[in-house]
Structure formats: structure tokens, C-alpha cells
Write a protein that holds these residues in place. Structure first.
Motif, PDB file in Angstrom:
ATOM      1  N   CYS A  26       0.843  -1.207   0.000  1.00  0.00           N
ATOM      2  CA  CYS A  26       0.000   0.000   0.000  1.00  0.00           C
ATOM      3  C   CYS A  26       0.876   1.254   0.000  1.00  0.00           C
ATOM      4  N   LYS A  27       1.977   1.190   0.746  1.00  0.00           N
ATOM      5  CA  LYS A  27       2.889   2.338   0.807  1.00  0.00           C
ATOM      6  C   LYS A  27       3.524   2.597  -0.559  1.00  0.00           C
ATOM      7  N   MET A  28       3.682   1.548  -1.367  1.00  0.00           N
ATOM      8  CA  MET A  28       4.234   1.706  -2.718  1.00  0.00           C
ATOM      9  C   MET A  28       3.241   2.422  -3.636  1.00  0.00           C
ATOM     10  N   MET A  29       1.946   2.267  -3.361  1.00  0.00           N
ATOM     11  CA  MET A  29       0.923   2.867  -4.222  1.00  0.00           C
ATOM     12  C   MET A  29       0.852   4.377  -4.068  1.00  0.00           C
ATOM     13  N   GLY A  30       1.211   4.914  -2.892  1.00  0.00           N
ATOM     14  CA  GLY A  30       1.116   6.353  -2.637  1.00  0.00           C
ATOM     15  C   GLY A  30       1.791   7.204  -3.701  1.00  0.00           C
ATOM     16  N   PRO A  31       3.097   7.001  -3.937  1.00  0.00           N
ATOM     17  CA  PRO A  31       3.790   7.797  -4.963  1.00  0.00           C
ATOM     18  C   PRO A  31       3.251   7.546  -6.375  1.00  0.00           C
ATOM     19  N   ILE A  32       2.821   6.318  -6.645  1.00  0.00           N
ATOM     20  CA  ILE A  32       2.261   5.997  -7.973  1.00  0.00           C
ATOM     21  C   ILE A  32       0.977   6.797  -8.191  1.00  0.00           C
ATOM     22  N   LEU A  33       0.103   6.812  -7.177  1.00  0.00           N
ATOM     23  CA  LEU A  33      -1.155   7.552  -7.297  1.00  0.00           C
ATOM     24  C   LEU A  33      -0.907   9.049  -7.432  1.00  0.00           C
ATOM     25  N   LYS A  34       0.107   9.559  -6.746  1.00  0.00           N
ATOM     26  CA  LYS A  34       0.451  10.978  -6.876  1.00  0.00           C
ATOM     27  C   LYS A  34       0.877  11.292  -8.306  1.00  0.00           C
ATOM     28  N   GLU A  35       1.675  10.423  -8.900  1.00  0.00           N
ATOM     29  CA  GLU A  35       2.110  10.636 -10.286  1.00  0.00           C
ATOM     30  C   GLU A  35       0.924  10.580 -11.251  1.00  0.00           C
ATOM     31  N   VAL A  36      -0.005   9.662 -11.002  1.00  0.00           N
ATOM     32  CA  VAL A  36      -1.203   9.566 -11.843  1.00  0.00           C
ATOM     33  C   VAL A  36      -2.002  10.863 -11.745  1.00  0.00           C
ATOM     34  N   LYS A  37      -2.190  11.363 -10.517  1.00  0.00           N
ATOM     35  CA  LYS A  37      -2.943  12.605 -10.306  1.00  0.00           C
ATOM     36  C   LYS A  37      -2.222  13.777 -10.967  1.00  0.00           C
ATOM     37  N   ASP A  38      -0.884  13.812 -10.844  1.00  0.00           N
ATOM     38  CA  ASP A  38      -0.112  14.880 -11.489  1.00  0.00           C
ATOM     39  C   ASP A  38      -0.272  14.833 -13.001  1.00  0.00           C
ATOM     40  N   SER A  39      -0.354  13.639 -13.553  1.00  0.00           N
ATOM     41  CA  SER A  39      -0.488  13.479 -15.007  1.00  0.00           C
ATOM     42  C   SER A  39      -1.882  13.850 -15.503  1.00  0.00           C
ATOM     43  N   LEU A  40      -2.906  13.459 -14.743  1.00  0.00           N
ATOM     44  CA  LEU A  40      -4.285  13.632 -15.213  1.00  0.00           C
ATOM     45  C   LEU A  40      -4.984  14.851 -14.624  1.00  0.00           C
ATOM     46  N   GLY A  41      -4.444  15.400 -13.559  1.00  0.00           N
ATOM     47  CA  GLY A  41      -5.012  16.607 -12.973  1.00  0.00           C
ATOM     48  C   GLY A  41      -6.456  16.448 -12.551  1.00  0.00           C
ATOM     49  N   GLU A  42      -7.262  17.430 -12.934  1.00  0.00           N
ATOM     50  CA  GLU A  42      -8.661  17.466 -12.500  1.00  0.00           C
ATOM     51  C   GLU A  42      -9.572  16.515 -13.271  1.00  0.00           C
ATOM     52  N   LYS A  87       2.006   2.930 -12.702  1.00  0.00           N
ATOM     53  CA  LYS A  87       1.466   4.197 -13.201  1.00  0.00           C
ATOM     54  C   LYS A  87       0.997   4.071 -14.648  1.00  0.00           C
ATOM     55  N   SER A  88       1.818   3.486 -15.512  1.00  0.00           N
ATOM     56  CA  SER A  88       1.460   3.395 -16.935  1.00  0.00           C
ATOM     57  C   SER A  88       0.175   2.598 -17.129  1.00  0.00           C
ATOM     58  N   ASP A  89       0.007   1.526 -16.347  1.00  0.00           N
ATOM     59  CA  ASP A  89      -1.214   0.721 -16.445  1.00  0.00           C
ATOM     60  C   ASP A  89      -2.428   1.506 -15.966  1.00  0.00           C
ATOM     61  N   LEU A  90      -2.271   2.220 -14.850  1.00  0.00           N
ATOM     62  CA  LEU A  90      -3.388   3.020 -14.330  1.00  0.00           C
ATOM     63  C   LEU A  90      -3.794   4.110 -15.313  1.00  0.00           C
ATOM     64  N   LEU A  91      -2.819   4.791 -15.881  1.00  0.00           N
ATOM     65  CA  LEU A  91      -3.127   5.855 -16.851  1.00  0.00           C
ATOM     66  C   LEU A  91      -3.906   5.282 -18.040  1.00  0.00           C
ATOM     67  N   GLN A  92      -3.463   4.125 -18.517  1.00  0.00           N
ATOM     68  CA  GLN A  92      -4.123   3.488 -19.655  1.00  0.00           C
ATOM     69  C   GLN A  92      -5.568   3.100 -19.316  1.00  0.00           C
ATOM     70  N   ILE A  93      -5.754   2.535 -18.129  1.00  0.00           N
ATOM     71  CA  ILE A  93      -7.090   2.104 -17.707  1.00  0.00           C
ATOM     72  C   ILE A  93      -8.022   3.294 -17.533  1.00  0.00           C
ATOM     73  N   ILE A  94      -7.540   4.351 -16.886  1.00  0.00           N
ATOM     74  CA  ILE A  94      -8.386   5.527 -16.644  1.00  0.00           C
ATOM     75  C   ILE A  94      -8.732   6.217 -17.957  1.00  0.00           C
ATOM     76  N   LYS A  95      -7.755   6.380 -18.838  1.00  0.00           N
ATOM     77  CA  LYS A  95      -8.009   7.048 -20.116  1.00  0.00           C
ATOM     78  C   LYS A  95      -8.919   6.227 -21.006  1.00  0.00           C
ATOM     79  N   ARG A  96      -8.772   4.911 -20.950  1.00  0.00           N
ATOM     80  CA  ARG A  96      -9.587   4.013 -21.779  1.00  0.00           C
ATOM     81  C   ARG A  96     -11.070   4.178 -21.455  1.00  0.00           C
ATOM     82  N   ASP A  97     -11.363   4.335 -20.180  1.00  0.00           N
ATOM     83  CA  ASP A  97     -12.757   4.365 -19.759  1.00  0.00           C
ATOM     84  C   ASP A  97     -13.296   5.772 -19.576  1.00  0.00           C
TER      85      ASP A  97
END
Length: 98
Positions: A26-42, A87-97
Motif C-alpha cells: 500500500c505504501k508503494m501505491m502512494g507515490p504511484i497515485l500521486k504521479e497519476v494525479k499529477d499526469s491527469l489533474g482534475e 502508473k502506466s497501467d493506471l493511466l491506460q485504464i483511466i483514459k480508456r474508460d
């Protein structure tokens, strides 16, 4: 639960991270989620829910392990996975949907 229902009914995707303080992955996910939020913003909402403090909600959603990530759009679950997601997988999944 009603507040959670309101949050996931947004028009934009809502990524929910079910985590626990004692969980190493779970602690590993924190920085990954921050990068996803930084990439996708609002264009995406990311919320973290501590399963130890929200046991009833975790139980209702059948969250058995942490981290568990669930992506919602307009109140509907559109993707779910347990474990660390890159991060790359999350970005792909979020953008896909989106």
C-alpha cells in the motif's frame, strides 16, 4: 456509505484506493497515485480509504486484500484490481474508460 456514494457518482472517473497503514505494498501505491494525479489533474478524482477505519464499507464492497483499487464512473464500478498497479497501467485504464 452515503458520502461514498456521492463521491463515486461524479461524471469524471473516481479511483478509490483501499489501503491499510500496516501494508507494505500500500505504501508503494502512494507515490504511484500521486504521479497519476499529477499526469491527469482534475480529469480524475483519487481517494484513499483506510480499510481498518472503514471496515463496513470495505466489507460491503468485498475488499479482501489491500491494496485494492476500484475505478468508478457515474457511480458504476468499471475496473477493479488488488495489488500494486504501475502508473502506466493506471493511466491506460483511466483514459480508456474516460
Amino acid at each position: 456509505m452515503s458520502r461514498f456514494s456521492e463521491i463515486i457518482k461524479q461524471d469524471k472517473p473516481v479511483l478509490v484506493d483501499f489501503f491499510a497503514e500496516w501494508c507494505g505494498p500500500c505504501k508503494m501505491m502512494g507515490p504511484i497515485l500521486k504521479e497519476v494525479k499529477d499526469s491527469l489533474g482534475e480529469s480524475v478524482s483519487i481517494i484513499k480509504i483506510d480499510v481498518d477505519k472503514n471496515q463496513e464499507l470495505a466489507s460491503q464492497l468485498n475488499v479482501k486484500g489491500v491494496p485494492t483499487l476500484i475505478l468508478y464512473k457515474s457511480g458504476k464500478q468499471i475496473w477493479r484490481q488488488s495489488g500494486v498497479v504501475q502508473k502506466s497501467d493506471l493511466l491506460q485504464i483511466i483514459k480508456r474508460d474516460n
